[in-house]
Motif scaffolding. Structure first.
Motif, PDB file in Angstrom:
ATOM      1  N   ALA A  42      17.493 -11.825  24.871  1.00  9.37           N
ATOM      2  CA  ALA A  42      16.485 -10.982  25.521  1.00  9.37           C
ATOM      3  C   ALA A  42      17.076  -9.710  26.117  1.00  9.37           C
ATOM      4  N   ASP A  43      18.411  -9.573  26.061  1.00 10.31           N
ATOM      5  CA  ASP A  43      19.107  -8.417  26.611  1.00 10.31           C
ATOM      6  C   ASP A  43      18.826  -8.270  28.103  1.00 10.31           C
ATOM      7  N   TRP A  44      19.061  -9.359  28.853  1.00  7.88           N
ATOM      8  CA  TRP A  44      18.913  -9.370  30.316  1.00  7.88           C
ATOM      9  C   TRP A  44      20.301  -9.548  30.940  1.00  7.88           C
ATOM     10  N   PRO A  45      21.024  -8.474  31.162  1.00  5.60           N
ATOM     11  CA  PRO A  45      22.398  -8.609  31.687  1.00  5.60           C
ATOM     12  C   PRO A  45      22.448  -9.279  33.051  1.00  5.60           C
ATOM     13  N   GLY A  46      21.439  -9.065  33.890  1.00  4.82           N
ATOM     14  CA  GLY A  46      21.428  -9.719  35.192  1.00  4.82           C
ATOM     15  C   GLY A  46      21.344 -11.229  35.063  1.00  4.82           C
ATOM     16  N   ALA A  47      20.522 -11.707  34.125  1.00  6.95           N
ATOM     17  CA  ALA A  47      20.407 -13.153  33.909  1.00  6.95           C
ATOM     18  C   ALA A  47      21.701 -13.713  33.325  1.00  6.95           C
ATOM     19  N   VAL A  48      22.380 -12.930  32.474  1.00 11.11           N
ATOM     20  CA  VAL A  48      23.673 -13.371  31.926  1.00 11.11           C
ATOM     21  C   VAL A  48      24.672 -13.586  33.053  1.00 11.11           C
ATOM     22  N   ARG A  49      24.742 -12.620  33.974  1.00  5.11           N
ATOM     23  CA  ARG A  49      25.696 -12.746  35.087  1.00  5.11           C
ATOM     24  C   ARG A  49      25.339 -13.918  35.992  1.00  5.11           C
TER      25      ARG A  49
END
Length: 432
Positions: A241-248
């Protein structure tokens, strides 16, 4: 909480042993590669030589040992008997060994054909292993945290295998993919979803059994693999989904989960009933403490992304996690599993008429302790080489190669002594 063990279901010693004896050779190759390349290998984790050395350690050593251990523990711990375990072991060992060499060569020489060939071979080998073990585990109820962990670890292996093949083919053929994000996800599945869950599942058995600690508490033992697997799925969805905040956030939670498991194991070790600190105990202490430091770095980078861009941060983290964390845990297990399996098979060979020698006659603790000191020295030199590569890169590589060669020497020596004891036992049985 432990699974019930059925040692009568153990496969022939040759099935896991071929993996255990081959694995140190890849540590030697990785160390020699660092020594040959020198300081430039510490410039970036994306350099061909750095990628080659990383996969020599992760696939050539870590995966080699873990697949051999799986072939051994599935029938013993889970009652999941592999059909023709020697054939499975021979096919998987050959495919994995050749595939790891081809992959490392493809990275080092920047050869797309080697990368493609390695990807196909590793996909076929991993798929065959997953099919054989999945068929054996099918229908086996999850009556212990170890069995559940083994099942989820196979799912993690499928994840890291699929992503690894995709990345190798993307690099070989120039596909337009978000390589940094997928590479981090691939590493997450490898160290968390596969190696982390599998080592935890094995720790539930081997830590109380060999280190004489209390058993792991039931509730965290059941939930640890589920939490890790769930977080890896969430991380995968966040990348798509290209959610960098969720990845972190997923990385932070994974780091905290791993720290909690390491802390629990360290706490159990303080209650062990054995006063003397043998090589396995010291190796596990090293691995747990180094792994915890690496996970703290992961947590810091997840909260403060700029930290991950600091010079040497990623390399320092990777060395702490792999050479300081996973390798000591795996070697510590090897130093108990190999002599124990030798003793077990000698006991069976003696038919209750000729006693088997003690485990320390197969592999003595002083030899293991000396090799462990060599490994710790290599770890310290590699970490220092991140800061002073011009001075320490080549000594660090040679030290790692020496530690790997010493490990291989110890394991081959244990195998040689096992065969000598077996010949003596058979001769005594044949004597009227």
């Amino acid at each position: 909480m432990q699974a019930l063990l059925s040692f009568e279901n153990a496969p022939p010693f040759a099935a896991p042993l071929r993996f255990f004896l081959t694995a140190p050779l890849f540590v030697i190759l990785a160390g020699l590669l660092v020594a040959v390349e020198g300081p430039q290998i510490f410039a970036s984790r994306w350099l061909p030589a750095a990628l080659a050395a990383t996969h020599l350690l992760t696939i050539g050593f870590m995966l080699q040992v873990m697949l051999g251990a799986m072939i051994q523990i599935l029938p013993v711990v889970a009652g999941a008997n592999l059909a023709r375990p020697l054939r499975v072991a021979a096919i998987v060992h050959a495919g994995l060994t050749i595939g790891a060499l081809l992959l490392a060569g493809g990275f080092y020489f920047s050869q797309p054909r080697l990368l493609s060939l390695a990807a196909v071979l590793l996909l076929l080998t991993g798929g065959y292993f997953l099919l054989a073990t999945g068929r054996a585990l099918f229908g086996v109820p999850s009556t212990s945290p170890t069995i559940r962990g083994l099942k989820l670890a196979l799912g993690g292996l499928a994840g890291v295998l699929g992503l690894g093949v995709l990345l190798a083919l993307a690099i070989a053929h120039g596909w337009a993919l978000p390589l940094p994000a997928l590479t981090d996800l691939h590493a997450g599945w490898g160290f968390g979803g596969w190696a982390g869950i599998l080592l935890a599942a094995m720790a539930y058995v081997v830590v109380p059994m060999f280190q004489l600690t209390p058993g792991y508490p039931a509730r965290p033992s059941w939930w640890f693999p589920i939490v890790v697997c769930g977080l890896m799925l969430a991380w995968s969805a966040a990348v798509l989904a290209d959610w960098p905040g969720a990845v972190r956030l997923c990385q932070l939670l994974l780091a905290l989960t791993g720290i909690a498991f390491a802390g629990l194991t360290l706490h159990l070790q303080t209650k062990r009933r054995r006063a003397r600190a043998d090589a396995t105990y010291r190796y596990w202490q090293t691995g747990l403490l180094s792994g915890t430091l690496a996970l703290i770095m992961l947590a810091v980078a997840a909260v403060f992304p700029a930290a991950g861009d600091l010079p040497g941060w990623t390399l320092f983290f990777g060395i702490l996690l792999v050479v300081g964390g996973f390798l000591p845990l795996i070697i510590g297990m090897l130093y108990k599993i190999v002599p124990f399996l030798g003793w077990l098979h000698l006991q069976n060979c003696g038919q209750a008429k000729v006693p088997a020698p003690a485990m320390n006659k197969i592999l003595a603790d002083p030899a293991m302790q000396r090799q462990m000191k060599a490994h710790v020295a290599a770890l310290v030199l590699l970490l220092a080489a991140v800061l002073a590569p011009d001075w320490l890169a080549r000594p660090a590589g040679l030290a790692l190669a020496l530690a790997g060669a010493w490990l291989g020497w110890n394991l081959f020596g244990a195998t040689r002594r096992y065969r000598q004891f077996r010949s003596d036992i058979l001769a005594r049985l044949a004597t009227p």
